[in-house]
Write an enzyme that holds these catalytic residues in place. Structure first.
Site, PDB file in Angstrom:
ATOM      1  CG  LEU A  19      -2.002  -1.058   1.301  1.00 60.90           C
ATOM      2  CD1 LEU A  19      -2.747  -0.965   2.624  1.00 60.90           C
ATOM      3  CD2 LEU A  19      -2.965  -0.928   0.131  1.00 60.90           C
ATOM      4  CB  SER A  20       4.511   1.859   0.333  1.00 65.10           C
ATOM      5  OG  SER A  20       4.723   1.218   1.570  1.00 65.10           O
ATOM      6  CB  THR A  65       8.362  -4.111   3.135  1.00 60.98           C
ATOM      7  OG1 THR A  65       7.542  -4.899   4.002  1.00 60.98           O
ATOM      8  CG2 THR A  65       8.203  -4.606   1.702  1.00 60.98           C
ATOM      9  CE  LYS A  69      10.264  -3.613   7.694  1.00 58.71           C
ATOM     10  NZ  LYS A  69       9.328  -3.498   8.846  1.00 58.71           N
ATOM     11  CG  ASN A  90      10.850   1.349   8.221  1.00 55.10           C
ATOM     12  OD1 ASN A  90      11.596   2.302   8.425  1.00 55.10           O
ATOM     13  ND2 ASN A  90       9.652   1.262   8.789  1.00 55.10           N
ATOM     14  CG  ASP A 106       8.719  -0.929  11.455  1.00 54.13           C
ATOM     15  OD1 ASP A 106       7.868  -0.504  10.653  1.00 54.13           O
ATOM     16  OD2 ASP A 106       9.539  -1.821  11.170  1.00 54.13           O
ATOM     17  N   GLY A 131       7.003 -12.055  20.102  1.00 48.35           N
ATOM     18  CA  GLY A 131       7.933 -11.955  18.986  1.00 48.35           C
ATOM     19  C   GLY A 131       9.174 -11.178  19.368  1.00 48.35           C
ATOM     20  CB  ALA A 132      12.370 -11.564  19.883  1.00 51.89           C
ATOM     21  N   GLY A 133      11.610 -10.360  16.501  1.00 53.70           N
ATOM     22  CA  GLY A 133      12.261 -10.039  15.232  1.00 53.70           C
ATOM     23  C   GLY A 133      12.459  -8.542  15.068  1.00 53.70           C
ATOM     24  N   GLY A 134      12.718  -8.105  13.819  1.00 53.70           N
ATOM     25  CA  GLY A 134      13.037  -6.707  13.571  1.00 53.70           C
ATOM     26  C   GLY A 134      11.955  -5.736  14.002  1.00 53.70           C
TER      27      GLY A 134
END
Length: 278
Positions: A19-20, A65, A69, A90, A106, A131-134
């Site tokens: 959608l960017s 995205t 990233k 990002n 983010d 969660g522990a991602g980016g």
């Protein structure tokens, strides 16, 4: 001016669904700015070459995205604190010396959405981050900065949660638990930053982690947020206290836009336009 002078893009793989372009075009129209914003689908092995070519050919800004990233952060010669904390980027901006600056919007996009749009005062609340991602890293730092009373991080791979908590370095406020070790805990806010809604797993969490007035927030939106929304509502969260990541998407885009153009757009009409579809 040529279209080249106004080139912006989002890099991803896949990227057709993004959608960017629509969001940035809406911002530009609002402020009377002419720009060309495109999607660039590039496989991981060709990402850095594609980004450098884009900027060499006159690109003035790039959003990034999945799955790029981390690579975006790695290729940049200059990194903002937000990018460094998250270990991912990002937003990429060319510098006058030919270098590239990496930034991450983010975390700030998340806080603007939940605090300003939805009126959730994060100060003094107990938050659980799945969660522990980016994206989770960016949100974890933002939650701490926004003044949560405590932040508990759980991840299927517990070592990654421990690494994130260690990086934050506030053992009196930031904790980790095992995914299956949350019995007896309860939280005002539960944030899903996992890929479970995309990959098709299940949210096998005890409903007791929710308080009477808890809010649940999924960083995803649309069908990708359906699984966590289903769990949240079944666990007793009021429908109007579940939030998805559509507003975060708009807010993080606005911060990138402001970084490039020096003007902050009004995000509310763009959010309202997209909310009619998602």
């Amino acid at each position: 001016m040529s279209a080249e002078a106004h080139r912006y893009a989002v890099f991803g793989h896949p990227i057709a669904h993004s959608l960017s372009p629509e969001i940035h075009q809406a911002f530009a129209e609002q402020l009377g700015i002419r720009l060309a914003y495109e999607t660039i689908d590039v496989a991981p092995g060709q990402f850095e070459e594609a980004v450098r070519r884009f900027f060499a050919e006159g690109g003035l800004g790039a959003n990034v995205t999945l799955p790029h990233k981390g690579a975006a952060f790695a290729l940049a010669g200059s990194r903002t604190e937000a990018a460094t904390r998250a270990g991912s980027a990002n937003t990429l901006t060319p510098l006058v010396n030919g270098g590239i600056e990496a930034h991450n919007t983010d975390g700030s996009g998340f806080v603007r959405d939940i605090a300003e749009r939805h009126g959730f005062d994060l100060r003094g609340h107990d938050a659980l981050l799945l969660g522990a991602g980016g994206a989770a890293k960016a949100v974890a730092w933002a939650l701490m900065d926004a003044g949560v009373q405590s932040l508990t991080i759980v991840n299927r791979t517990p070592e990654r949660a421990d690494e994130l908590a260690d990086a934050i370095g506030e053992p009196g406020r930031c904790y980790t638990r095992y995914w299956d070790g949350l019995d007896g805990e309860s939280f005002n806010l539960v944030v899903n930053a996992t890929a479970i809604g995309v990959t098709g797993g299940s949210f096998d969490l005890p409903t007791s982690i929710l308080k009477d007035h808890s809010t649940c927030y999924d960083l995803c939106y649309g069908t990708a947020a359906a699984a966590f929304k289903g769990w949240s509502l079944a666990a007793g969260v009021r429908p109007d206290w579940f939030r998805d990541g559509l507003g975060m998407l708009v807010e993080q885009a606005a911060e990138a836009f402001e970084r490039w153009h020096g003007q902050r757009p009004d995000t509310d009409p763009v959010y309202a336009m997209l909310r009619q579809r998602y």
